[in-house]
Design a protein around this motif. Structure first.
Motif, PDB file in Angstrom:
ATOM      1  N   TRP A 145       0.824  -1.217   0.000  1.00 53.66           N
ATOM      2  CA  TRP A 145       0.000   0.000   0.000  1.00 53.66           C
ATOM      3  C   TRP A 145       0.855   1.262   0.000  1.00 53.66           C
ATOM      4  O   TRP A 145       0.492   2.276  -0.627  1.00 53.66           O
ATOM      5  CB  TRP A 145      -0.907  -0.016   1.236  1.00 53.66           C
ATOM      6  N   LEU A 146       2.000   1.227   0.673  1.00 56.00           N
ATOM      7  CA  LEU A 146       2.871   2.407   0.755  1.00 56.00           C
ATOM      8  C   LEU A 146       3.587   2.641  -0.577  1.00 56.00           C
ATOM      9  O   LEU A 146       4.806   2.527  -0.703  1.00 56.00           O
ATOM     10  CB  LEU A 146       3.891   2.243   1.882  1.00 56.00           C
ATOM     11  N   SER A 147       2.810   2.976  -1.578  1.00 55.78           N
ATOM     12  CA  SER A 147       3.316   3.186  -2.933  1.00 55.78           C
ATOM     13  C   SER A 147       3.138   4.650  -3.308  1.00 55.78           C
ATOM     14  O   SER A 147       2.171   5.292  -2.881  1.00 55.78           O
ATOM     15  CB  SER A 147       2.536   2.295  -3.920  1.00 55.78           C
ATOM     16  N   PRO A 148       4.041   5.204  -4.112  1.00 46.82           N
ATOM     17  CA  PRO A 148       3.900   6.609  -4.510  1.00 46.82           C
ATOM     18  C   PRO A 148       2.851   6.835  -5.598  1.00 46.82           C
ATOM     19  O   PRO A 148       2.651   7.964  -6.030  1.00 46.82           O
ATOM     20  CB  PRO A 148       5.305   6.952  -5.027  1.00 46.82           C
ATOM     21  N   ASP A 171       0.978   6.963   8.485  1.00 49.66           N
ATOM     22  CA  ASP A 171       1.146   6.197   7.245  1.00 49.66           C
ATOM     23  C   ASP A 171       0.640   7.000   6.051  1.00 49.66           C
ATOM     24  O   ASP A 171       1.253   6.980   4.974  1.00 49.66           O
ATOM     25  CB  ASP A 171       0.386   4.873   7.337  1.00 49.66           C
ATOM     26  N   TYR A 172      -0.475   7.718   6.235  1.00 48.15           N
ATOM     27  CA  TYR A 172      -0.969   8.579   5.160  1.00 48.15           C
ATOM     28  C   TYR A 172       0.028   9.690   4.854  1.00 48.15           C
ATOM     29  O   TYR A 172       0.293  10.008   3.694  1.00 48.15           O
ATOM     30  CB  TYR A 172      -2.336   9.173   5.520  1.00 48.15           C
ATOM     31  N   ARG A 175       2.853   8.268   2.839  1.00 51.09           N
ATOM     32  CA  ARG A 175       2.501   8.014   1.430  1.00 51.09           C
ATOM     33  C   ARG A 175       2.331   9.323   0.649  1.00 51.09           C
ATOM     34  O   ARG A 175       2.694   9.388  -0.527  1.00 51.09           O
ATOM     35  CB  ARG A 175       1.216   7.182   1.351  1.00 51.09           C
TER      36      ARG A 175
END
Length: 635
Positions: A145-148, A171-172, A175
């Motif tokens: 999920w931690l994708s650019p 986390d938001y 990201r």
């Protein structure tokens, strides 16, 4: 009678009456290509006549896509045609089908990581969550999920689980910063709404700083808290990207008035130091050295090393090398400079060990290391291997046969995908045999890509074919330029692909911009040069070698400056040149553009290899071609 049935009849007649000759194969492939096009468009076309054609699974797959799918049909197709590229595609369709029908246990049992696309990975992690294996699934899914950038819609269901149980506001923020660092501002904006209400305005200012950093700093929403400091730090970096001196000025203002942590200071000062180094600021080395090593970024340590090289500060270079990440230290570039640092600081035995380890490689640093030791380029003196028998054998590999048929139809994209899929599943010896086969098929770029999979950079004969030899020798002589250099540039620019076209609109073998080609053409008395003209090997090499000669003349015979000018433009090569002369290898490392730095190293190494090939082992040493770089000489 429809065209589909006429085609079917022709291929049946062809298979009954024609022997297996090149012309028969061409006709079969022509008829297959028409049928494939028809089936791909959804036309109800008979395909049984192609049952024995190597590409028949593609017809079946296209038919399967246009039918009402069932688990059984997909599974049977995969089992019948694996291992193959088309079976992998069907396998992914099967996993999607299973996820849609919530067949979680089957997904877990049948999952294969090597086959998985991003969306298939999402189904797999969701399957584990539904099976009760949440901890492992959440950890892996969060990393995904931690994708650019935005991820496939098929992942939304998985991410709903994450947002409910795992993802926090930090986390938001992470990201959002990742997306902004890659320039994906529109996507980053979609994440802001997930932050608490009191942080959304700050996040919007963070993204506004991408285009208008000074305006973002003036925002009433930016204070002194943790997230406000993120906005300030990002805005300062964006200012420094255009003008590093303005970046430093802005940083001095905020560094004393805001409670930045040591880690935050190190991050901002590392970026500023790198921007100063890009611009060859005289004090950049000191700026980078003042950052505590524990807080200095790896990129900053690398640029500290480059500036130490440019200024000949060997003890500072050693400090920079010591502070690099372990993986960075292991790269051949820094192993070479570690050996040379030992040499300069009087540790001769350590230096010799370092050089000896590198000298066996046919690379820029390998050749330089051999020159320091005063030994032959042993890898260039090895007897070439005869690959003919191995190439004939590997040619029968099903995947390469399929690729060959796609090439025969003129569908190079399909052929390349089949080829690259196949070589991933071969051992090293078979991959090298496949590279030899690619050369036989007159596909040198494919040969280069195939050898690259082995990471055996010493396969000189497979990686550096001597093509267009007569043309290169004739036109190099005409323009009074070393043919080995022309080959070195050509191999790096296009790998002998006459139709190559870059993102910058450079064309052909030596990748000429149309404007450059026209300018050089006028000087040679060629009144008109069109883009299509640049597909001609003769004209392209003539113009490219003439342009190389002009670069060499403008830069007083400096091969490294001329090569950098060919890649990045002559004005930049001038800008990067120091007033006092330094060794060429040190100058190359201080080139700010990563692409140009790698380009110059590669071309110099490739030139050395081709010089050895063209002179039957009597080529020039690389060090003899690397004259010191100093006073700015340009006409």
């Amino acid at each position: 009678m429809t065209n589909a049935y006429i085609i079917s009849g022709l291929i049946t007649l062809c298979s009954m009456t024609l022997p297996i000759t090149a012309s028969a194969k061409d006709l079969q492939d022509t008829l297959f290509e028409r049928t494939y096009t028809s089936v791909s468009k959804g036309v109800n076309t008979p395909i049984r006549a192609f049952k024995d054609h190597p590409l028949y699974p593609y017809l079946e797959y296209e038919k399967l896509l246009r039918q009402k799918t069932s688990e059984k049909k997909l599974q049977e197709f995969v089992q019948q045609y694996e291992p193959s590229l088309v079976a992998d595609r069907a396998w992914r369709k099967w996993i999607h089908f299973l996820a849609k029908n919530q067949r979680w246990e089957t997904i877990i049992r049948e999952y294969q990581a090597k086959r998985a696309s991003t969306s298939v990975k999402c189904h797999y992690y969701e399957a584990h969550i539904n099976a009760g294996n949440k901890d492992l699934a959440f950890e892996e899914a969060k990393a995904l999920w931690l994708s650019p950038k935005s991820l496939p819609k098929k992942c939304n269901s998985l991410f709903s689980h994450l947002k409910k149980d795992v993802i926090q506001k930090d986390d938001y923020w992470e990201r959002i910063q990742l997306a902004a660092s890659k320039g994906n501002i529109s996507f980053a904006r979609t994440l802001v709404k997930h932050l608490p209400d009191d942080e959304q305005n700050i996040a919007r200012q963070y993204l506004a700083a991408h285009q208008n950093p000074k305006n973002a700093l003036r925002s009433k929403h930016v204070g002194k808290g943790t997230y406000s400091r993120k906005v300030i730090g990002y805005a300062i970096k964006r200012i420094a990207r255009k003008n590093y001196q303005s970046g430093y000025k802005t940083w001095r203002k905020y560094a004393t008035s805001h409670p930045f942590t040591e880690e935050e200071k190190g991050d901002i000062e590392s970026y500023l130091g790198v921007r100063a180094a890009f611009n060859h600021d005289a004090d950049a080395l000191n700026k980078l050295a003042r950052i505590p090593a524990i807080h200095r970024s790896d990129d900053a340590s690398v640029w500290m090393a480059r500036m130490a090289l440019r200024q000949g500060q060997w003890e500072q270079l050693q400090n920079a090398l010591n502070s690099m990440h372990h993986d960075t230290q292991k790269r051949d570039i820094w192993r070479y400079w570690q050996a040379k640092t030992h040499d300069k600081l009087g540790n001769e035995s350590e230096a010799m060990l370092g050089y000896a380890d590198l000298a066996k490689n046919a690379t820029f640093y390998g050749f330089l290391a051999a020159d320091h030791l005063g030994v032959d380029y042993s890898v260039l003196n090895q007897e070439p291997k005869d690959w003919k028998q191995a190439a004939r054998k590997i040619k029968q590999t099903p995947g390469l046969k399929r690729a060959s048929h796609w090439y025969n139809m003129g569908r190079d994209g399909m052929g390349n995908r089949e080829w690259l899929w196949t070589i991933k599943h071969l051992n090293k010896d078979d991959q090298l045999a496949a590279a030899a086969l690619a050369l036989e098929l007159e596909k040198p770029l494919l040969a280069v890509q195939t050898v690259a999979k082995t990471k055996d950079w010493n396969q000189v004969d497979l990686r550096f074919p001597v093509l267009y030899n007569k043309l290169v020798k004739e036109l190099s002589s005409e323009n009074k330029v070393n043919p080995a250099w022309v080959y070195g540039v050509m191999r790096r620019e296009s790998a002998f692909n006459t139709t190559a076209r870059s993102g910058a609109n450079a064309h052909g073998l030596m990748q000429l911009l149309p404007s450059t080609a026209r300018d050089v053409g006028r000087k040679l008395g060629i009144s008109r040069v069109s883009k299509s003209d640049l597909k001609s090997p003769r004209l392209n090499i003539q113009l490219g070698s003439a342009y190389l000669k002009s670069m060499l003349d403008n830069f007083d015979g400096s091969y490294v400056k001329a090569t950098a000018g060919y890649n990045a433009g002559p004005s930049r090569s001038v800008k990067w040149t120091p007033k006092s002369a330094i060794d060429a290898d040190r100058w190359v490392e201080s080139i700010p553009f990563t692409e140009t730095r790698k380009y110059v190293r590669a071309v110099m190494a490739y030139t050395t290899i081709y010089d050895h090939k063209l002179t039957k082992g009597r080529g020039q040493r690389i060090s003899d071609r690397l004259s010191p770089v100093g006073k700015r000489l340009v006409n």
